[in-house]
Design a protein around this motif. Structure first.
Motif, PDB file in Angstrom:
ATOM      1  N   UNK A 181      39.816  39.670  30.079  1.00  0.00           N
ATOM      2  CA  UNK A 181      40.300  38.372  30.564  1.00  0.00           C
ATOM      3  C   UNK A 181      40.908  38.532  31.963  1.00  0.00           C
ATOM      4  N   UNK A 182      41.686  39.586  32.155  1.00  0.00           N
ATOM      5  CA  UNK A 182      42.257  39.835  33.482  1.00  0.00           C
ATOM      6  C   UNK A 182      41.179  40.207  34.493  1.00  0.00           C
ATOM      7  N   UNK A 183      40.250  41.062  34.079  1.00  0.00           N
ATOM      8  CA  UNK A 183      39.173  41.461  34.984  1.00  0.00           C
ATOM      9  C   UNK A 183      38.346  40.251  35.401  1.00  0.00           C
ATOM     10  N   UNK A 184      37.997  39.405  34.447  1.00  0.00           N
ATOM     11  CA  UNK A 184      37.182  38.233  34.754  1.00  0.00           C
ATOM     12  C   UNK A 184      37.924  37.229  35.630  1.00  0.00           C
ATOM     13  N   UNK A 185      39.237  37.211  35.528  1.00  0.00           N
ATOM     14  CA  UNK A 185      40.019  36.298  36.349  1.00  0.00           C
ATOM     15  C   UNK A 185      40.135  36.788  37.795  1.00  0.00           C
ATOM     16  N   UNK A 186      40.321  38.097  37.986  1.00  0.00           N
ATOM     17  CA  UNK A 186      40.622  38.615  39.315  1.00  0.00           C
ATOM     18  C   UNK A 186      39.556  39.516  39.931  1.00  0.00           C
ATOM     19  N   UNK A 187      38.739  40.160  39.113  1.00  0.00           N
ATOM     20  CA  UNK A 187      37.773  41.140  39.632  1.00  0.00           C
ATOM     21  C   UNK A 187      36.370  40.872  39.100  1.00  0.00           C
ATOM     22  N   UNK A 188      35.981  39.615  39.100  1.00  0.00           N
ATOM     23  CA  UNK A 188      34.701  39.213  38.522  1.00  0.00           C
ATOM     24  C   UNK A 188      33.508  39.998  39.064  1.00  0.00           C
ATOM     25  N   UNK A 189      33.508  40.260  40.361  1.00  0.00           N
ATOM     26  CA  UNK A 189      32.347  40.905  40.979  1.00  0.00           C
ATOM     27  C   UNK A 189      32.436  42.427  40.974  1.00  0.00           C
TER      28      UNK A 189
END
Length: 172
Positions: free
Chosen positions: A53-61
């Motif tokens: 959830x954190x990765x998808x919010x801030x580091x999607x790419x």
């Protein structure tokens, strides 16, 4: 006086305050007042969901994460609360990369903001390998209170050295 091994390098006015809290047996009460309960992220699956959830919010790419786990072999003694590992393997003419994040099992009994701080730290290593200015800027982007949470985590570890988890059935 207690050795403040997790607070080395901090200014004496801060360490003096913490020593006073310890001497007066008030560090645990301070932490419980600020963080009244432990998080509910107990299983490997829930930890994976929390991290993603954190990765998808801030580091999607950013590169995908192949594994997230609690790890009982990570010890604070080794100066690690979490680990990010990156492995590249060549398969024919393709390079396959794997990112893994491991969090010390100590953090199964920590407040959610502290778990978040550890996860943010490890996620930041996906983009920035070194602990440099860009790394800490990314940490603060994902968690604006990153530095305060890091300090509070050091306080928690100090308290845990005193008598284990701050959350117990005997708390008053």
């Amino acid at each position: 006086m207690h050795e403040l091994k997790y607070l080395q390098g901090y200014p004496s006015h801060l360490t003096d305050q913490i020593s006073t809290l310890i001497r007066n047996d008030k560090l645990k009460a301070y932490l419980l007042n600020k963080y009244p309960e432990a998080h509910q992220v107990q299983s490997e699956k829930s930890l994976y969901d929390f991290v993603m959830a954190l990765k998808n919010q801030y580091l999607r790419k950013s590169a995908p994460i192949s594994k997230v786990a609690y790890d009982s072999k990570i010890h604070v003694v080794n100066h690690a609360l979490g680990l990010h590992s990156f492995v590249s393997r060549v398969h024919g003419n393709k390079v396959k990369a794997k990112n893994e994040i491991r969090v010390s099992t100590l953090f199964k009994q920590a407040p959610e903001p502290m778990l978040r701080m550890i996860v943010v730290h490890e996620l930041a290593h996906i983009r920035e390998k070194e602990h440099n200015k860009a790394f800490y800027q990314l940490c603060c982007h994902m968690e604006p209170h990153y530095h305060q949470l890091e300090f509070d985590t050091r306080l928690l570890l100090t308290q845990m050295d005193q008598d284990g988890s701050i959350y117990s059935t005997a708390d008053s």
